[in-house]
Design a protein around this motif. Structure first.
Motif, mmCIF file in Angstrom:
data_model
loop_
_atom_site.group_PDB
_atom_site.id
_atom_site.type_symbol
_atom_site.label_atom_id
_atom_site.label_comp_id
_atom_site.label_asym_id
_atom_site.label_seq_id
_atom_site.Cartn_x
_atom_site.Cartn_y
_atom_site.Cartn_z
ATOM 1 N N ALA A 368 0.822 -1.162 -0.209
ATOM 2 C CA ALA A 368 -0.151 -0.020 0.086
ATOM 3 C C ALA A 368 0.869 1.303 0.133
ATOM 4 O O ALA A 368 2.076 1.255 0.390
ATOM 5 N N ALA A 369 0.298 2.406 -0.405
ATOM 6 C CA ALA A 369 0.886 3.444 -0.346
ATOM 7 C C ALA A 369 1.259 3.947 1.168
ATOM 8 O O ALA A 369 0.657 3.532 1.976
ATOM 9 N N ARG A 370 2.566 4.851 1.282
ATOM 10 C CA ARG A 370 2.798 5.148 2.642
ATOM 11 C C ARG A 370 1.815 5.980 3.292
ATOM 12 O O ARG A 370 1.484 5.806 4.628
ATOM 13 N N GLY A 371 0.920 6.634 2.827
ATOM 14 C CA GLY A 371 -0.104 7.451 3.416
ATOM 15 C C GLY A 371 -1.090 6.713 4.061
ATOM 16 O O GLY A 371 -1.440 6.674 5.026
ATOM 17 N N THR A 372 -1.520 5.496 3.393
ATOM 18 C CA THR A 372 -2.477 4.544 3.617
ATOM 19 C C THR A 372 -1.831 3.824 5.098
ATOM 20 O O THR A 372 -2.535 3.474 5.606
ATOM 21 N N VAL A 373 -0.586 3.490 4.654
ATOM 22 C CA VAL A 373 0.039 2.773 5.922
ATOM 23 C C VAL A 373 -0.102 3.378 7.289
ATOM 24 O O VAL A 373 -0.318 3.104 8.404
ATOM 25 N N ARG A 374 0.381 4.869 6.928
ATOM 26 C CA ARG A 374 0.291 5.629 8.043
ATOM 27 C C ARG A 374 -1.043 5.875 8.780
ATOM 28 O O ARG A 374 -1.185 5.753 9.951
ATOM 29 N N ALA A 375 -1.924 5.722 7.960
ATOM 30 C CA ALA A 375 -3.274 5.871 8.423
ATOM 31 C C ALA A 375 -3.982 4.759 9.147
ATOM 32 O O ALA A 375 -4.919 4.812 10.072
ATOM 33 N N VAL A 376 -3.422 3.396 8.919
ATOM 34 C CA VAL A 376 -4.165 2.262 9.650
ATOM 35 C C VAL A 376 -3.164 1.651 10.579
ATOM 36 O O VAL A 376 -3.428 0.861 11.562
ATOM 37 N N ALA A 377 -1.703 2.167 10.381
ATOM 38 C CA ALA A 377 -0.826 1.226 11.524
ATOM 39 C C ALA A 377 -1.158 1.793 12.849
ATOM 40 O O ALA A 377 -1.221 2.963 13.039
ATOM 41 N N PRO A 378 -0.922 0.908 13.823
ATOM 42 C CA PRO A 378 -1.130 1.468 15.109
ATOM 43 C C PRO A 378 -0.162 2.519 15.781
ATOM 44 O O PRO A 378 1.043 2.437 15.268
ATOM 45 N N ALA A 379 -0.622 3.232 16.672
ATOM 46 C CA ALA A 379 0.588 4.202 17.285
ATOM 47 C C ALA A 379 1.397 3.495 18.300
ATOM 48 O O ALA A 379 0.854 2.795 19.217
ATOM 49 N N VAL A 380 2.499 3.590 18.107
ATOM 50 C CA VAL A 380 3.536 2.937 18.873
ATOM 51 C C VAL A 380 4.482 3.728 19.672
ATOM 52 O O VAL A 380 4.957 4.736 19.302
ATOM 53 N N VAL A 381 4.474 3.435 20.967
ATOM 54 C CA VAL A 381 5.046 4.385 22.059
ATOM 55 C C VAL A 381 6.184 3.503 22.676
ATOM 56 O O VAL A 381 5.979 2.312 22.984
#
Length: 712
Positions: A368-381
């Motif tokens: 997928a495009a990087r924008g799509t990945v950033r939109a669905v990937a979980p927030a990692v702390v």
């Protein structure tokens, strides 16, 4: 397929003549000579691969086909032959009119079963896989063809005629209405084209990076089911190999929803002998065109193959533990090439080996495009990062810092949460309270741990109990502390911290496949994480340092694969009713200094694989250069690596000549090696195995190519 055929009665070196000694040479014969058996009139010469462990006899042999076995002695059938004075099993590869061997030929003893269980395509792939890993064809065929079960053979009806293939849509009137394909591939720019080509009868190949945290109907299982259905609707077969039976149980319903129940067969290791052979025959006889299973399913004898797919190729369950130790990824690549089928290798992560195929142009990258990945990937702390230490001084050193506690507590208000622990057990290891030196067994030097609450500390290798009050070898102190906790101790501690919450432990011999949407604390080891249909509301990844400090070349890439596998199970972004799910990585240094941690935060497995591949190429490490791990008694290992070094390969270290203990030495392929030519490392390993077999060497030496975790 094979042109080097030798007569079964040939006497060469260590081989024994397979034809009985003529009666005239015997002293005082006790009975009259037996008359010659009449042979078949058409194609009386059978080429047979004999099931023998002797590496120097890794070639087909010729036998005569008796007239009474003419109808049953078919190519691919199991036969019984006389070899080196004993009866051996074998497979009949082909029949010929004229023998290449000029001497006398022994006849086939009998046909065990006329069922052609070894298809020409599988036989060709098995030969290529054996050559690639420096093994023998007989070893690979033991992996490819399951043992015969007579009752199962009688219970499966004969297959349809070769020219009687029915279009899948015509065979089932509801096949066209089972759902529109492409929903799970809409987020990938190249996804719709992949489905169109498969449905049109083409054979595309791809390296697929799956999106994490997808809702029902768009996850990896649905995506695989859609490519299988597209292949099936073109009238061809598909094989999908996943790591374990839990993945099979998740994938099969998705596939059956698109192709129907009768068209999908499961092949897993936990099937009994009869059930496994029945499933094998169901595919062989053409009753089903889709196979979903674990490692052994890679050899399924499907008709008219259109697609071979592998999910999560970096999982070590895909690596065969039996000789010649092939990897499912390589088996499927060989089968796709030899049978003209498509190849799809996918996962939430990206292995370095797969990335090397992409950069060589063997597989296009489907992601997928990087924008799509950033939109669905979980927030990692990352615990201890930024201003966390201002609020929590122990954020970087605590095993479960306050940021992880808060994430788990908030997640439990809405549903299940997941805690990943790298090791199974209770207290994995102990160390000295004063100097932190690890406690070792006085008998075998293994790590000392505790197997359960209140038990006596004992060696995790040999089970010898530790002596009470045993003094530390470094400082003399008798005080001990836990150096590593497993999932059982973690579950016990979390249960005390959350007394009103259900705690589920998954790992080792007790693996939970699925959890419901009710609040629960799920503590699991890597690979044993239960599937939550609606996703986890928080994920805590504990003891990150344990995965990063593993003494393997793949430590960073493997750590990222295990983290993404757990983090990808979180609730999809935008799911209503709760705050955004968080993933907390505990026990790692700030992510800017560790490539694997940085890749997790950015959710960029391809970037890490690309960086790792560039470093390994510069250093001559796998997969840029093939390596072999030679293991066994030190003197025998020294002999083997000396022969490989003389063939132009690079020996990385050498055991002492007078050492009798077990040893391991790595050998790197020389400059002449490219693919599997005569000068390759695989050819060298095969030649050494044949030489040792011919002179009946006593010591057992294992030479494993592409050893994975064995590459220390």
């Amino acid at each position: 397929m094979m042109t080097d055929r030798s007569g079964a009665a040939e006497d060469a070196g260590e081989q024994l003549a397979l034809v009985p000694v003529p009666v005239a040479r015997r002293r005082a014969p006790s009975r009259a000579p037996v008359a010659e058996r009449p042979t078949a009139t058409a194609a009386p010469v059978a080429t047979v691969v004999v099931d023998t462990p002797l590496a120097h006899l890794d070639r087909p042999f010729e036998y005569l086909v008796p007239a009474e076995l003419d109808d049953e002695a078919r190519p691919g059938a199991r036969v019984r032959v006389r070899f080196a004075g004993r009866d051996h099993d074998g497979f009949l590869l082909a029949r010929h009119d004229v023998a290449e061997h000029t001497g006398r030929l022994a006849p086939l003893r009998r046909v065990v079963s006329p069922e052609p269980v070894l298809t020409p395509s599988v036989a060709a792939a098995a030969r290529e896989v054996a050559d690639h890993y420096g093994g023998s064809l007989a070893d690979v065929l033991r992996l490819a063809v399951p043992p015969r079960h007579a009752r199962a053979e009688r219970g499966v009806s004969p297959g349809p005629a070769e020219d009687g293939r029915v279009d899948p849509a015509d065979a089932d009137p509801t096949a066209r209405d089972r759902g529109t394909l492409g929903g799970a591939w809409a987020a990938y720019p190249a996804g719709p084209a992949l489905l169109r080509r498969l449905a049109a009868g083409e054979s595309p190949s791809a390296a697929w990076l799956a999106l994490p945290a997808q809702p029902h109907g768009r996850g990896w299982a649905t995506a695989l089911a859609e490519v299988v259905a597209a292949t099936w609707r073109s009238g061809r077969s598909a094989v999908v190999v996943v790591p374990d039976h839990r993945d099979v149980a998740r994938l099969v319903p998705e596939v059956e929803a698109l192709v129907g129940e009768g068209e999908c067969v499961q092949l897993t290791a936990d099937l009994g002998p009869e059930a496994r052979y029945r499933a094998f025959l169901t595919v062989l006889r053409g009753h089903a065109r889709v196979v979903v299973g674990t490692r052994s399913a890679a050899w399924a004898p499907v008709r008219d193959a259109g697609l071979f797919a592998c999910w999560d190729d970096g999982d070590d369950l895909h690596h065969e533990p039996r000789a010649p130790y092939p990897h499912v990824r390589e088996v499927l690549r060989v089968r796709a090439r030899t049978e003209g089928a498509g190849l799809l290798v996918g996962g939430l992560g990206r292995s370095v080996e797969l990335q090397s195929w992409v950069e060589r142009g063997e597989l296009p990258d489907v992601s997928a495009a990087r924008g799509t990945v950033r939109a669905v990937a979980p927030a990692v702390v990352v615990a201890g990062e930024g201003h966390q230490q201002d609020r929590d001084a122990a954020a970087r050193s605590a095993r479960i810092p306050s940021v992880a506690w808060r994430a788990l507590r908030e997640g439990l208000e809405h549903g299940p949460v997941l805690v990943q622990v790298p090791r199974q057990g209770y207290v994995v290891s102990l160390s000295c309270q004063e100097c932190r030196a690890p406690v070792r067994c006085s008998r075998c030097e293994g790590p000392v741990g505790i197997g359960g609450g209140g038990r006596t500390p004992a060696c995790r290798w040999c089970g010898t109990p530790a002596r009470a009050g045993q003094a530390c070898r470094s400082c003399g102190s008798s005080r001990l502390r836990s150096a590593g906790l497993g999932e059982q101790r973690t579950a016990e501690e979390l249960g005390r911290a959350f007394p009103s919450v259900r705690v589920i432990s998954s790992g080792g011999q007790h693996v939970v496949a699925r959890v419901d949407d009710a609040p629960a604390l799920v503590v699991a080891t890597p690979g044993a994480e239960p599937w939550a249909p609606s996703g986890y509301h928080a994920v805590a990844l504990l003891d990150a340092w344990r995965l990063l400090d593993r003494a393997t070349i793949d430590a960073g890439v493997e750590a990222l694969r295990r983290w993404t596998a757990a983090a990808g199970l979180v609730r999809p972004t935008g799911a209503g009713g709760a705050s955004a799910a968080r993933v907390v990585l505990c026990g790692a240094p700030p992510h800017a200094g560790v490539p694997a941690v940085e890749a997790l935060v950015r959710w960029d497995p391809v970037g890490l694989a690309t960086r790792e591949l560039a470093d390994r190429t510069a250093l001559g490490l796998p997969p840029a250069r093939r390596h072999a791990a030679v293991r066994g008694p030190a003197r025998a290992v020294d002999e083997v690596v000396e022969a490989l070094g003389a063939a132009g390969h690079v020996v990385l270290g050498r055991p002492l000549a007078d050492e009798r203990d077990e040893a391991q030495v790595l050998v790197r392929e020389g400059d002449a090696g490219d693919g599997d030519p005569p000068g390759s490392l695989a050819a060298g390993v095969r030649a050494v195995r044949a030489s040792r077999s011919a002179r009946k060497a006593d010591e057992v030496v294992r030479a494993v190519l592409d050893p994975g975790d064995g590459l220390l």
